[in-house]
Design a protein around this motif. Structure first.
Motif, short mmCIF file in Angstrom:
data_model
loop_
_atom_site.label_atom_id
_atom_site.label_comp_id
_atom_site.label_asym_id
_atom_site.label_seq_id
_atom_site.Cartn_x
_atom_site.Cartn_y
_atom_site.Cartn_z
N THR A 61 0.85 -1.20 0.00
CA THR A 61 0.00 0.00 0.00
C THR A 61 0.89 1.24 0.00
O THR A 61 0.70 2.16 -0.81
CB THR A 61 -0.92 0.01 1.24
OG1 THR A 61 -1.70 -1.18 1.25
CG2 THR A 61 -1.83 1.22 1.25
N ASP A 157 0.31 -2.13 -10.39
CA ASP A 157 0.10 -2.70 -9.05
C ASP A 157 0.25 -4.22 -9.18
O ASP A 157 -0.69 -4.93 -9.54
CB ASP A 157 -1.28 -2.33 -8.49
CG ASP A 157 -1.48 -2.86 -7.07
OD1 ASP A 157 -0.64 -3.66 -6.61
OD2 ASP A 157 -2.49 -2.50 -6.44
N SER A 181 3.83 -6.26 -3.18
CA SER A 181 3.60 -6.46 -1.75
C SER A 181 4.22 -7.77 -1.30
O SER A 181 4.19 -8.75 -2.04
CB SER A 181 2.09 -6.50 -1.49
OG SER A 181 1.81 -7.06 -0.21
N LYS A 186 0.91 -13.34 -0.06
CA LYS A 186 1.18 -13.06 -1.49
C LYS A 186 2.17 -14.10 -2.01
O LYS A 186 2.85 -14.76 -1.22
CB LYS A 186 1.76 -11.66 -1.66
CG LYS A 186 0.96 -10.56 -1.03
CD LYS A 186 -0.23 -10.11 -1.86
CE LYS A 186 -1.08 -9.15 -1.03
NZ LYS A 186 -2.03 -8.37 -1.76
C1 LIG Z 1 -2.27 -6.93 -1.24
C2 LIG Z 1 -2.53 -5.88 -2.24
C3 LIG Z 1 -2.13 -4.55 -2.04
C4 LIG Z 1 -1.60 -4.04 -0.74
O1 LIG Z 1 -0.52 -4.68 -0.24
P1 LIG Z 1 -0.19 -4.57 1.35
O2 LIG Z 1 1.23 -5.07 1.42
O3 LIG Z 1 -1.15 -5.48 2.04
O4 LIG Z 1 -0.32 -3.17 1.75
C5 LIG Z 1 -2.34 -3.64 -3.07
N1 LIG Z 1 -2.90 -4.00 -4.21
C6 LIG Z 1 -3.31 -5.28 -4.45
C7 LIG Z 1 -3.91 -5.62 -5.77
C8 LIG Z 1 -3.16 -6.25 -3.47
O5 LIG Z 1 -3.58 -7.49 -3.70
#
Ligand SMILES: *Cc1c(COP(=O)(O)O)cnc(C)c1O
Length: 372
Positions: A61, A157, A181, A186
């Motif tokens: 994020t 992203d 992330s 993940k």
């Molecule tokens: C998980 C995720 C995020 C955010 O990642 P964090 O490390 O949890 O802040 C942003 N975009 C997408 C598409 C995600 O799946």
């Protein structure tokens, strides 16, 4: 039989000694913030992705926030993204005072439909932010082509698509900035929050690095606004160990995805995920579409099979974005997928026997759904 939705325990027990040693090394040198593992990880990740710069940071994020701050995005600006994604994507746009502008997804890839992109571009558009949902990238070739025509930067992203490829190039190496992330679940996860940014642009690299540490240029000298956006040394040390097995895990994920797709192909009630030609997926999720999603979800739960419906309320219908004035019907593909998607247990270590039980359970439920 209890089947974990995402199995993090098996990986940990496989590499426990290496992880323990890595943690102990950090505890011994005591450089908890920006220790040597952070730089080493950034070098490895940049090499892995195939770009000149990697900037590790505190989450996937914060990485989006840092990328947009570095591009100077703020009040009155517009950033184009998709309504079918985790909240962070649009949340960080709005947090900067900019306006999220949504473009519907393509019903096959579940990612931004490039054919709908041009209509969303206005003189205020400052960035395009496609998402690589469930493990495969958007059609970055087409998105980049349209963005270049209008001189607009593209932020990928890649929180779910890290490790995937598009036209032979790695996710995060496909646009102006790639963002990912390391949230534990993940494809490449650490043991807490973490993220990273990737770019070939030297100037952006400098600015993003500076924003990560309170806009600081040298100690106690702050020419620009920044945040506390650093990755912990401990997490970097853990990621260095996990990165070593990441490619073999991607292979295992692909074998499991193939087994699902073969096993489910006989059912008319299930639409399996489709990997686009020119792409490979890291299978952050294996997500099917089915008419009566809730019936299937309940039937699976009865047989001990966990499943998740991600993003069941798309972002354009979230209360926090009500002021944007969108309504149901504006993005029919995103709404359809939100209503009909179901993600199945997925991890590199999903055992064949457990997976057979998942497939059998789906087939049994699907039969009764079709005849009822
Ligand atoms: C998980 C995720 C995020 C955010 O990642 P964090 O490390 O949890 O802040 C942003 N975009 C997408 C598409 C995600 O799946």
């Amino acid at each position: 039989m209890t089947i974990p939705f995402i199995d993090l325990a098996t990986q940990q027990s496989n590499i426990k000694t290496q992880i323990d040693d890595a943690i102990q090394r950090v505890l011994a040198h005591g450089k908890y913030i920006m220790g040597p593992e952070v730089q080493e990880l950034e070098e490895r990740l940049a090499e892995y992705v195939g770009v000149s710069h990697c900037i590790s940071c505190s989450s996937g994020t914060d990485s989006l926030l840092i990328a947009m701050m570095a591009l100077g995005i703020g009040t009155g600006d517009e950033v184009i993204t998709v309504p079918y994604t985790w909240i962070s994507t649009a949340e960080m746009i709005a947090l900067l005072g900019a306006k999220p502008v949504f473009v519907d997804i393509d019903e096959s890839s579940l990612n931004m439909d490039p054919q709908r992109l041009t209509d969303a571009i206005t003189p205020r558009t400052r960035a395009i932010m496609p998402v690589g949902i469930y493990g495969q990238t958007a059609n970055m070739t087409e998105i980049n082509r349209i963005a270049a025509k209008h001189g607009i930067p593209v932020i990928e992203d890649a929180a779910q698509s890290f490790g995937a490829t598009h036209c032979g190039r790695k996710s995060c190496a496909l646009s102006t900035v790639g963002s990912t992330s390391f949230f534990p679940s993940k494809p490449l996860g650490c043991y807490g929050d973490g993220g990273a940014l990737f770019t070939n642009d030297d100037e952006l690299n400098e600015r993003m690095k500076q924003i990560r540490v309170h806009g600081q240029m040298k100690k106690h000298h702050h020419p620009i606004l920044g945040i506390n956006g650093r990755l912990d040394t401990l997490q970097a040390a853990i990621l260095l160990e996990k990165l070593k097995i990441f490619d073999s895990e991607i292979e295992m994920r692909n074998q499991i995805a193939d087994r699902y797709s073969n096993g489910l192909s006989a059912s008319n009630a299930i639409v399996p995920p489709v990997v686009q030609s020119n792409d490979t997926s890291v299978w952050a999720q294996y997500t099917i579409l089915t008419e009566d999603r809730n019936a299937l979800k309940n039937a699976l739960a009865e047989r001990g099979v966990p499943s998740v419906s991600y993003y069941a309320l798309p972002l354009h219908l979230q209360p926090v974005f009500a002021h944007l004035g969108y309504k149901r019907g504006d993005f029919p593909n995103a709404e359809y997928v939100a209503d009909h998607c179901l993600s199945l247990p997925m991890s590199p270590y999903l055992e064949a026997k457990a997976q057979c039980h998942v497939i059998d359970s789906i087939m049994a439920a699907a039969d009764t759904m079709l005849t009822s």
